[in-house]
Design a protein around this motif. Sequence first.
Motif, PDB file in Angstrom:
ATOM      1  N   ILE A 122      13.872  96.222 -28.439  1.00 45.00           N
ATOM      2  CA  ILE A 122      12.416  96.309 -28.438  1.00 45.00           C
ATOM      3  C   ILE A 122      11.939  96.474 -27.005  1.00 45.00           C
ATOM      4  N   CYS A 123      10.948  97.345 -26.799  1.00 47.36           N
ATOM      5  CA  CYS A 123      10.422  97.632 -25.470  1.00 47.36           C
ATOM      6  C   CYS A 123       8.948  97.259 -25.424  1.00 47.36           C
ATOM      7  N   MET A 124       8.669  96.152 -24.779  1.00 46.97           N
ATOM      8  CA  MET A 124       7.285  95.711 -24.604  1.00 46.97           C
ATOM      9  C   MET A 124       6.896  95.680 -23.134  1.00 46.97           C
ATOM     10  N   THR A 125       7.592  94.855 -22.360  1.00 44.06           N
ATOM     11  CA  THR A 125       7.204  94.579 -20.974  1.00 44.06           C
ATOM     12  C   THR A 125       7.222  95.832 -20.110  1.00 44.06           C
ATOM     13  N   GLU A 126       6.204  95.949 -19.251  1.00 42.52           N
ATOM     14  CA  GLU A 126       6.141  97.011 -18.256  1.00 42.52           C
ATOM     15  C   GLU A 126       6.118  96.380 -16.866  1.00 42.52           C
ATOM     16  N   PRO A 127       6.427  97.146 -15.823  1.00 43.57           N
ATOM     17  CA  PRO A 127       6.499  96.559 -14.485  1.00 43.57           C
ATOM     18  C   PRO A 127       5.236  95.815 -14.055  1.00 43.57           C
ATOM     19  N   HIS A 128       4.083  96.232 -14.557  1.00 42.53           N
ATOM     20  CA  HIS A 128       2.823  95.614 -14.145  1.00 42.53           C
ATOM     21  C   HIS A 128       2.199  94.769 -15.245  1.00 42.53           C
ATOM     22  N   ALA A 129       2.798  94.730 -16.455  1.00 44.71           N
ATOM     23  CA  ALA A 129       2.183  94.032 -17.582  1.00 44.71           C
ATOM     24  C   ALA A 129       3.255  93.552 -18.553  1.00 44.71           C
ATOM     25  N   THR A 131       2.852  90.090 -21.043  1.00 42.95           N
ATOM     26  CA  THR A 131       2.093  89.615 -22.191  1.00 42.95           C
ATOM     27  C   THR A 131       0.789  90.393 -22.373  1.00 42.95           C
ATOM     28  N   ASP A 132       0.300  91.001 -21.311  1.00 40.76           N
ATOM     29  CA  ASP A 132      -0.974  91.731 -21.357  1.00 40.76           C
ATOM     30  C   ASP A 132      -0.799  93.082 -22.040  1.00 40.76           C
ATOM     31  N   VAL A 133      -0.552  93.034 -23.356  1.00 42.09           N
ATOM     32  CA  VAL A 133      -0.246  94.237 -24.117  1.00 42.09           C
ATOM     33  C   VAL A 133      -1.368  95.270 -24.034  1.00 42.09           C
ATOM     34  N   ALA A 134      -2.607  94.806 -24.022  1.00 45.44           N
ATOM     35  CA  ALA A 134      -3.745  95.732 -24.051  1.00 45.44           C
ATOM     36  C   ALA A 134      -3.837  96.603 -22.806  1.00 45.44           C
ATOM     37  N   ASN A 135      -3.111  96.257 -21.751  1.00 46.75           N
ATOM     38  CA  ASN A 135      -3.153  97.043 -20.519  1.00 46.75           C
ATOM     39  C   ASN A 135      -1.870  97.832 -20.271  1.00 46.75           C
ATOM     40  N   TYR A 136      -1.086  98.066 -21.313  1.00 51.24           N
ATOM     41  CA  TYR A 136       0.102  98.903 -21.153  1.00 51.24           C
ATOM     42  C   TYR A 136      -0.290 100.316 -20.729  1.00 51.24           C
ATOM     43  N   ARG A 137       0.554 100.898 -19.891  1.00 50.03           N
ATOM     44  CA  ARG A 137       0.307 102.257 -19.406  1.00 50.03           C
ATOM     45  C   ARG A 137       1.195 103.305 -20.080  1.00 50.03           C
ATOM     46  N   THR A 138       2.308 102.872 -20.656  1.00 55.80           N
ATOM     47  CA  THR A 138       3.138 103.831 -21.380  1.00 55.80           C
ATOM     48  C   THR A 138       2.274 104.509 -22.451  1.00 55.80           C
ATOM     49  N   ASN A 139       2.310 105.832 -22.473  1.00 54.39           N
ATOM     50  CA  ASN A 139       1.427 106.592 -23.361  1.00 54.39           C
ATOM     51  C   ASN A 139       2.233 107.633 -24.141  1.00 54.39           C
ATOM     52  N   THR A 140       1.854 107.791 -25.410  1.00 57.31           N
ATOM     53  CA  THR A 140       2.479 108.799 -26.265  1.00 57.31           C
ATOM     54  C   THR A 140       1.413 109.760 -26.770  1.00 57.31           C
ATOM     55  N   ARG A 141       1.613 111.030 -26.478  1.00 59.99           N
ATOM     56  CA  ARG A 141       0.690 112.061 -26.964  1.00 59.99           C
ATOM     57  C   ARG A 141       1.193 112.626 -28.291  1.00 59.99           C
ATOM     58  N   VAL A 142       0.256 112.811 -29.220  1.00 58.64           N
ATOM     59  CA  VAL A 142       0.569 113.454 -30.489  1.00 58.64           C
ATOM     60  C   VAL A 142       0.264 114.936 -30.342  1.00 58.64           C
ATOM     61  N   ASN A 150       5.473 109.135 -22.072  1.00 57.65           N
ATOM     62  CA  ASN A 150       5.692 108.937 -20.646  1.00 57.65           C
ATOM     63  C   ASN A 150       5.386 107.480 -20.292  1.00 57.65           C
ATOM     64  N   GLY A 151       6.230 106.903 -19.448  1.00 58.16           N
ATOM     65  CA  GLY A 151       5.994 105.526 -19.032  1.00 58.16           C
ATOM     66  C   GLY A 151       7.285 104.821 -18.688  1.00 58.16           C
ATOM     67  N   THR A 152       7.156 103.538 -18.350  1.00 54.96           N
ATOM     68  CA  THR A 152       8.303 102.721 -17.953  1.00 54.96           C
ATOM     69  C   THR A 152       8.250 101.377 -18.667  1.00 54.96           C
ATOM     70  N   LYS A 153       9.359 100.964 -19.207  1.00 52.46           N
ATOM     71  CA  LYS A 153       9.517  99.632 -19.783  1.00 52.46           C
ATOM     72  C   LYS A 153      10.608  98.899 -19.015  1.00 52.46           C
ATOM     73  N   THR A 154      10.466  97.590 -18.882  1.00 55.04           N
ATOM     74  CA  THR A 154      11.422  96.843 -18.066  1.00 55.04           C
ATOM     75  C   THR A 154      11.810  95.530 -18.731  1.00 55.04           C
ATOM     76  N   LEU A 155      12.885  94.924 -18.209  1.00 53.01           N
ATOM     77  CA  LEU A 155      13.457  93.680 -18.725  1.00 53.01           C
ATOM     78  C   LEU A 155      13.832  93.823 -20.197  1.00 53.01           C
ATOM     79  N   ILE A 156      14.504  94.934 -20.523  1.00 50.58           N
ATOM     80  CA  ILE A 156      14.865  95.271 -21.889  1.00 50.58           C
ATOM     81  C   ILE A 156      16.291  94.813 -22.185  1.00 50.58           C
TER      82      ILE A 156
END
Length: 387
Positions: A122-129, A131-142, A150-156
């Motif tokens: 599971i990929c939740m955490t980002e370098p800057h966020a 628990t603050d899920v609402a401020n994730y920057r990873t984005n998926t275009r349909v 595009n984006g980065t997930k960390t501590l996976i």
Amino acid sequence: MKLELTDEQRAMAESVRQLANDKFRARVPRYQDGTFPWENVKDLADLGVLGMAVPEEYGGLGLPVLDCAIVLEEIAKVCYVTAMAALGMMGVQNRIIARYAPEEIRQSILPGVCTGDVILAICMTEPHAGTDVANYRTNTRVMNDRLVMNGTKTLISRADEAEWFVVFTRIDGQPGREGIGCVLVNRDAPGFEVTGRYHTMGGENLAEIQFTDCEMPLEQLIIREDGFRKLLSAFNTQRCMNPAISLGLAEGAFGEAVRYARDREAFGRPIGTKQGMRWMLAEMYREIEVARSILYRACATADPFPDPYLAAIAKMHCNEMALRVTNTALQVHGGYGFTDEYPVSHFYRGARYGTLGGGTTETLKDLVGKRVYDTFPEDGFLGTGAF
């Protein structure tokens, strides 16, 4: 009110306990450098453990959250690294796929989870966020029939072993929590890359993953509408699985402390005969039993996901309890507890994970505190403690 395990739950727990003691215990040292415990995972698959959370129609057992927590507890009594590997097959990613993925995807993934041939992450955490899920920057275009992420997930966890990744992502750049959804990503997708690795004090490896114009079919967008609520509801499962591992680690450390107190002599007799030592053992035992009660109660509310507030309370209590108990167990061992020759040091290091993953203690305290402030009735608790 009688709170006891069923005969089936007890039989499964005893089978896992025997497996862990007979095979996993001797293998613990080989998994402290980040090596994935494939042997142990295969043994768990043969026993049916990896399919416990998988619905029966896909080859699993379809068992409740409580049953899975009891089994994780037994594994963690012996090997933290293996418990974390099993969590990846029994936790929230499995349940998200089983509940929200299209039928074709369920059929292609879930039977392999049962056999241990398909590892999930599971990929939740980002370098800057985190628990603050609402401020994730990873984005998926349909884009018509395609998704581009595009984006980065960390501590996976399990990034080098997993075939499928359940990724929390923003959809089409929509801001705030309303824009959060979930995409399934295969590790062979173009634009997927593991870009960094971190070895943890518990023994497992964590990783950073980069998605660069990562393309996948449209059907792998498994949650879009009301995504934030659905994902956090499902994530409450993790807030019961995580503390189950904490409980097991505390129990494992406690068992080591009792054995040492019986075997170690000082001033002509076992140290366990000293009042100060007996009080330490009594306090550890008290903490473990209190933690077990609240955790099992939280797990029993799952329908299909646990009550968010009881799950949060269980996680906070079990995580903090494990830190205290493993620390005291190490103290019972004296200087030997500080060495890797005694298992208690492994339990101590593993216990430190609990308060960090799946929502930090501070975040969950705020969640529960807000609930209390907003809704606690003037006439106080009912007999169940619920409100």
